[in-house]
Design a protein around this motif. Structure first.
Motif, PDB file in Angstrom:
ATOM      1  N   VAL A 522       0.806  -1.217   0.000  1.00  0.00           N
ATOM      2  CA  VAL A 522       0.000   0.000   0.000  1.00  0.00           C
ATOM      3  C   VAL A 522       0.842   1.271   0.000  1.00  0.00           C
ATOM      4  O   VAL A 522       0.307   2.360  -0.232  1.00  0.00           O
ATOM      5  CB  VAL A 522      -0.961   0.036   1.211  1.00  0.00           C
ATOM      6  N   ASN A 523       2.129   1.151   0.258  1.00  0.00           N
ATOM      7  CA  ASN A 523       2.958   2.346   0.438  1.00  0.00           C
ATOM      8  C   ASN A 523       3.681   2.726  -0.849  1.00  0.00           C
ATOM      9  O   ASN A 523       4.602   2.022  -1.276  1.00  0.00           O
ATOM     10  CB  ASN A 523       3.975   2.107   1.550  1.00  0.00           C
ATOM     11  N   PRO A 524       3.325   3.832  -1.491  1.00  0.00           N
ATOM     12  CA  PRO A 524       4.012   4.248  -2.721  1.00  0.00           C
ATOM     13  C   PRO A 524       5.504   4.489  -2.517  1.00  0.00           C
ATOM     14  O   PRO A 524       6.285   4.344  -3.452  1.00  0.00           O
ATOM     15  CB  PRO A 524       3.289   5.545  -3.112  1.00  0.00           C
ATOM     16  N   ALA A 525       5.899   4.857  -1.312  1.00  0.00           N
ATOM     17  CA  ALA A 525       7.314   5.108  -1.052  1.00  0.00           C
ATOM     18  C   ALA A 525       8.155   3.852  -1.184  1.00  0.00           C
ATOM     19  O   ALA A 525       9.379   3.940  -1.326  1.00  0.00           O
ATOM     20  CB  ALA A 525       7.491   5.706   0.345  1.00  0.00           C
ATOM     21  N   TRP A 526       7.529   2.687  -1.107  1.00  0.00           N
ATOM     22  CA  TRP A 526       8.245   1.421  -1.239  1.00  0.00           C
ATOM     23  C   TRP A 526       8.044   0.782  -2.610  1.00  0.00           C
ATOM     24  O   TRP A 526       8.447  -0.363  -2.831  1.00  0.00           O
ATOM     25  CB  TRP A 526       7.785   0.437  -0.162  1.00  0.00           C
ATOM     26  N   ALA A 527       7.447   1.506  -3.531  1.00  0.00           N
ATOM     27  CA  ALA A 527       7.088   0.918  -4.824  1.00  0.00           C
ATOM     28  C   ALA A 527       8.314   0.473  -5.619  1.00  0.00           C
ATOM     29  O   ALA A 527       8.244  -0.477  -6.399  1.00  0.00           O
ATOM     30  CB  ALA A 527       6.274   1.922  -5.644  1.00  0.00           C
ATOM     31  N   ALA A 528       9.447   1.150  -5.437  1.00  0.00           N
ATOM     32  CA  ALA A 528      10.638   0.826  -6.221  1.00  0.00           C
ATOM     33  C   ALA A 528      11.315  -0.454  -5.752  1.00  0.00           C
ATOM     34  O   ALA A 528      12.171  -0.993  -6.453  1.00  0.00           O
ATOM     35  CB  ALA A 528      11.637   1.983  -6.168  1.00  0.00           C
ATOM     36  N   SER A 529      10.949  -0.941  -4.577  1.00  0.00           N
ATOM     37  CA  SER A 529      11.624  -2.139  -4.039  1.00  0.00           C
ATOM     38  C   SER A 529      10.599  -3.106  -3.480  1.00  0.00           C
ATOM     39  O   SER A 529      10.637  -3.460  -2.305  1.00  0.00           O
ATOM     40  CB  SER A 529      12.625  -1.741  -2.954  1.00  0.00           C
ATOM     41  N   ARG A 530       9.658  -3.492  -4.317  1.00  0.00           N
ATOM     42  CA  ARG A 530       8.614  -4.416  -3.881  1.00  0.00           C
ATOM     43  C   ARG A 530       9.226  -5.757  -3.455  1.00  0.00           C
ATOM     44  O   ARG A 530      10.090  -6.313  -4.116  1.00  0.00           O
ATOM     45  CB  ARG A 530       7.614  -4.658  -5.003  1.00  0.00           C
ATOM     46  N   GLN A 531       8.759  -6.246  -2.328  1.00  0.00           N
ATOM     47  CA  GLN A 531       9.176  -7.541  -1.808  1.00  0.00           C
ATOM     48  C   GLN A 531       7.928  -8.290  -1.350  1.00  0.00           C
ATOM     49  O   GLN A 531       6.920  -7.664  -0.986  1.00  0.00           O
ATOM     50  CB  GLN A 531      10.116  -7.354  -0.620  1.00  0.00           C
ATOM     51  N   PRO A 532       7.958  -9.609  -1.330  1.00  0.00           N
ATOM     52  CA  PRO A 532       6.870 -10.333  -0.672  1.00  0.00           C
ATOM     53  C   PRO A 532       6.767  -9.881   0.782  1.00  0.00           C
ATOM     54  O   PRO A 532       7.778  -9.573   1.416  1.00  0.00           O
ATOM     55  CB  PRO A 532       7.323 -11.798  -0.780  1.00  0.00           C
ATOM     56  N   ASP A 533       5.571  -9.829   1.306  1.00  0.00           N
ATOM     57  CA  ASP A 533       5.335  -9.242   2.616  1.00  0.00           C
ATOM     58  C   ASP A 533       5.187 -10.321   3.682  1.00  0.00           C
ATOM     59  O   ASP A 533       4.183 -11.042   3.712  1.00  0.00           O
ATOM     60  CB  ASP A 533       4.072  -8.377   2.572  1.00  0.00           C
ATOM     61  N   PRO A 534       6.163 -10.437   4.598  1.00  0.00           N
ATOM     62  CA  PRO A 534       6.042 -11.440   5.667  1.00  0.00           C
ATOM     63  C   PRO A 534       4.822 -11.226   6.554  1.00  0.00           C
ATOM     64  O   PRO A 534       4.379 -12.162   7.216  1.00  0.00           O
ATOM     65  CB  PRO A 534       7.346 -11.251   6.469  1.00  0.00           C
ATOM     66  N   PHE A 536       1.921 -10.973   5.602  1.00  0.00           N
ATOM     67  CA  PHE A 536       0.847 -11.771   5.005  1.00  0.00           C
ATOM     68  C   PHE A 536       1.268 -13.209   4.728  1.00  0.00           C
ATOM     69  O   PHE A 536       0.445 -14.113   4.807  1.00  0.00           O
ATOM     70  CB  PHE A 536       0.361 -11.110   3.714  1.00  0.00           C
ATOM     71  N   THR A 537       2.541 -13.408   4.402  1.00  0.00           N
ATOM     72  CA  THR A 537       3.002 -14.771   4.094  1.00  0.00           C
ATOM     73  C   THR A 537       3.456 -15.520   5.332  1.00  0.00           C
ATOM     74  O   THR A 537       3.431 -16.750   5.364  1.00  0.00           O
ATOM     75  CB  THR A 537       4.168 -14.719   3.107  1.00  0.00           C
ATOM     76  N   GLY A 538       3.868 -14.784   6.385  1.00  0.00           N
ATOM     77  CA  GLY A 538       4.426 -15.436   7.562  1.00  0.00           C
ATOM     78  C   GLY A 538       5.798 -16.010   7.323  1.00  0.00           C
ATOM     79  O   GLY A 538       6.322 -16.748   8.165  1.00  0.00           O
ATOM     80  N   LYS A 539       6.423 -15.674   6.180  1.00  0.00           N
ATOM     81  CA  LYS A 539       7.731 -16.225   5.827  1.00  0.00           C
ATOM     82  C   LYS A 539       8.613 -15.124   5.256  1.00  0.00           C
ATOM     83  O   LYS A 539       8.120 -14.110   4.758  1.00  0.00           O
ATOM     84  CB  LYS A 539       7.600 -17.349   4.791  1.00  0.00           C
ATOM     85  N   VAL A 540       9.926 -15.339   5.326  1.00  0.00           N
ATOM     86  CA  VAL A 540      10.878 -14.449   4.690  1.00  0.00           C
ATOM     87  C   VAL A 540      11.607 -15.215   3.588  1.00  0.00           C
ATOM     88  O   VAL A 540      11.431 -16.426   3.426  1.00  0.00           O
ATOM     89  CB  VAL A 540      11.893 -13.880   5.702  1.00  0.00           C
ATOM     90  N   CYS A 541      12.394 -14.472   2.828  1.00  0.00           N
ATOM     91  CA  CYS A 541      13.241 -15.055   1.781  1.00  0.00           C
ATOM     92  C   CYS A 541      12.450 -15.602   0.604  1.00  0.00           C
ATOM     93  O   CYS A 541      12.954 -16.458  -0.147  1.00  0.00           O
ATOM     94  CB  CYS A 541      14.163 -16.155   2.332  1.00  0.00           C
ATOM     95  N   LEU A 542      11.216 -15.149   0.443  1.00  0.00           N
ATOM     96  CA  LEU A 542      10.471 -15.546  -0.742  1.00  0.00           C
ATOM     97  C   LEU A 542      10.960 -14.754  -1.947  1.00  0.00           C
ATOM     98  O   LEU A 542      11.437 -13.621  -1.802  1.00  0.00           O
ATOM     99  CB  LEU A 542       8.977 -15.329  -0.529  1.00  0.00           C
ATOM    100  N   PRO A 543      10.867 -15.293  -3.156  1.00  0.00           N
ATOM    101  CA  PRO A 543      11.388 -14.588  -4.338  1.00  0.00           C
ATOM    102  C   PRO A 543      10.728 -13.227  -4.528  1.00  0.00           C
ATOM    103  O   PRO A 543       9.525 -13.056  -4.311  1.00  0.00           O
ATOM    104  CB  PRO A 543      11.044 -15.537  -5.499  1.00  0.00           C
ATOM    105  N   THR A 544      11.521 -12.260  -4.945  1.00  0.00           N
ATOM    106  CA  THR A 544      11.015 -10.919  -5.214  1.00  0.00           C
ATOM    107  C   THR A 544      10.142 -10.940  -6.452  1.00  0.00           C
ATOM    108  O   THR A 544      10.490 -11.550  -7.462  1.00  0.00           O
ATOM    109  CB  THR A 544      12.179  -9.943  -5.424  1.00  0.00           C
ATOM    110  N   ARG A 545       9.001 -10.234  -6.351  1.00  0.00           N
ATOM    111  CA  ARG A 545       8.081 -10.186  -7.487  1.00  0.00           C
ATOM    112  C   ARG A 545       8.629  -9.274  -8.572  1.00  0.00           C
ATOM    113  O   ARG A 545       9.279  -8.280  -8.287  1.00  0.00           O
ATOM    114  CB  ARG A 545       6.713  -9.679  -7.041  1.00  0.00           C
TER     115      ARG A 545
END
Length: 545
Positions: A522-534, A536-545
């Protein structure tokens, strides 16, 4: 008796509805990191207000939106509390008119919001820096104030005297119930969160009943002429300032990576050169380490002779990007001087700098990273820079600036939310939330995690690298010999790991008191570095979209 039973049933049903609705919404969204908060929607004040303000301080993007939702929350809480008080009022005590109760509860909703707002903001700050003592600093005043504020809706001179022993007991039970309910909500799978939240809501109703009765039926008020509640409120303001010095006297706090690595030579079996990156607020007088293969990272860089420059506390506030630039130069210089591969060993801020270095500016000479007390899942909230008037958490940013300004005037540390290091965590949050504890190709990695790390982020699968969990506080080592042996083993090329049984339990028990994370999407300030969101996923190190 029949009337009392109907009122009690109505009270229990009412307090079960709102946790059920919030749990349904969170489970539907897959917002696993916030599921532990659902049971607080009908908690006895001030915990319900604490719940509301944490959501509001994270999820608003302008002053107008913040003020609108704050006003709506105050009105809704006033009406809701009035109904609950009417249903919980004991029949043997004459009840004032509903209009009087409504006015009292609206004033109380406003008062509690003002009193609780600083601690809710500090809770959000804890989600930015991922430090357990900051979270503790937001929670202890709540725990202290609760039994004093819980008389306000029903007792006329509520600000005078001490709460009864029974009221203190029910307040303690309230805290325990919310803590356990948050842990269970997070632990059960999927939609089972909903009935758990509903059951917690029923228990909240029983606590409302007992709290109101205890406030009204207290045999006598001790210190009836003393304005105890305002005094306690003032004392609560000092709690966050007292926690850092108290943490510093915890056994083992004085034992850090400096004592392990800089004060004695490396064992002969270690073939690497080592750079030690100490944490936020550290200082360096320029003394060389006991082993020429070991250097201390300097937050001021290298001198003309290639040696790390002395630095003081203020130098550690530089941005992570600037630290990465300085580290690159120091790695290259140490590698050329020794002809050896380089191991990075970072503590707290130093761990964040070292891990960011491997992500943004890796050096072929670095093939080993050890992180002590990394800030796991940092950057879970956002506030825009000072010169921007809109953005998620804009009011939160100004509230933090005000709080830190008051602390500075009172003689406390002048650290603020706009310091370059803190700003780095906020601006690069997607990386720190999803990739900090992930493997880097060609680099051996391990993280030493003290017990307090368990309370620094919502529960979940927080690591993709080996971890060594150990008793201790952030930046401290309770067992110097154990850490030294395991560190030497790792530097010598052997794998190490250790998981402690209490760690997952502590993660779950802290789930109810975390501020809800701001969704990355939801944050436009983070739009340049989108990452899977722990969150919601409950996990880290998921592949970057």
């Amino acid at each position: 008796m029949l009337t009392l039973d109907r009122r009690l049933v109505g009270l229990l049903l009412l307090t079960a509805v709102s946790p059920t609705i919030e749990a349904i919404v969170l489970v539907s969204l897959g917002f696993v990191a916030a599921q532990g908060l659902a049971s607080q929607t009908s908690a006895v004040w001030p915990y319900d207000t604490y719940h509301d303000l944490r959501w509001l301080f994270v999820y608003h993007d302008s002053w107008a939106v913040f003020l609108f939702w704050l006003g709506l929350l105050l009105v809704c809480r006033a009406v809701f509390h009035t109904v609950l008080v009417v249903l919980a009022w004991p029949t043997e005590v004459p009840r004032p008119p509903v209009r009087w109760l409504l006015r009292r509860n609206f004033g109380l909703a406003l008062l509690v919001a003002v009193v609780i707002a600083p601690w809710a903001v500090i809770s959000v700050a804890a989600s930015v820096v991922a430090l357990s003592w900051v979270l503790l600093g937001s929670l202890l005043p709540m725990f202290l104030l609760a039994p004093f504020l819980q008389r306000a809706a029903v007792v006329r001179a509520w600000w005078r005297g001490l709460p009864s022993v029974s009221l203190v007991g029910w307040s303690l039970m309230n805290f325990v119930v919310l803590t356990v309910a948050g842990a269970v909500c997070w632990s059960v799978p999927g939609w089972w969160t909903v009935p758990v939240a509903a059951a917690a809501g029923v228990v909240n109703g029983l606590l409302w009943n007992r709290t109101v009765r205890s406030a009204l039926l207290a045999p006598r008020v001790r210190w009836a002429r003393v304005p105890a509640t305002p005094v306690v409120a003032v004392l609560a303001l000092a709690v966050p300032m007292l926690i850092p010095p108290l943490v510093n006297v915890v056994p083992g706090k004085e034992l850090d990576i400096e004592a392990v690595l800089l004060d004695q030579p490396l064992p002969p079996e270690v073939t690497h050169a080592v750079i030690v990156l100490t944490g936020y607020g550290s200082t360096y007088a320029g003394a060389p380490s006991a082993d020429s293969r070991v250097e201390r990272f300097s937050y001021r860089g290298l001198g003309p002779d290639g040696q790390p420059l002395p630095y003081d506390r203020d130098d550690t506030t530089i941005s992570v990007a600037e630290s990465v630039r300085l580290l690159d130069r120091q790695v290259d210089r140490l590698h050329r001087r020794t002809g050896r591969q380089v191991a990075l060993i970072g503590e707290s801020e130093g761990a964040m700098v070292a891990r960011t270095f491997l992500q943004q500016q890796p050096h072929p000479a670095v093939d080993m990273l050890v992180m002590f007390s990394p800030l796991i899942n940092a950057g879970r909230a956002y506030y825009p820079p000072r010169d921007q008037s809109r953005g998620w958490g804009v009011v939160t940013g100004w509230k933090l600036r005000l709080l830190f300004g008051l602390v500075d005037l009172a003689g406390g540390p002048g650290n603020g939310p706009d310091e370059p290091f803190i700003r780095s965590l906020v601006d690069n949050a997607p990386f720190y939330r999803n990739q900090l504890m992930c493997p880097v190709p060609g680099v051996r990695m391990v993280a030493f995690l003290p017990t307090t790390t368990a309370a620094e982020a919502p529960p979940g699968d927080y690591t993709g690298i080996p971890v060594f969990q150990m008793p201790g506080v952030h930046g401290g080592l309770l067992h110097r010999g154990l850490v030294s042996d395991r560190l030497t083993t790792f530097l010598d090329g052997e794998p190490i790991h250790q998981h402690r049984d209490e760690y997952p339990l502590l993660q779950r028990l802290s789930a109810a008191w975390q501020a809800p994370p701001l969704a990355i999407a939801v944050n436009p300030a983070w739009a340049a570095s989108r990452q899977p969101d722990p969150a919601f996923t409950g996990k880290v190190c998921l592949p970057t979209r």
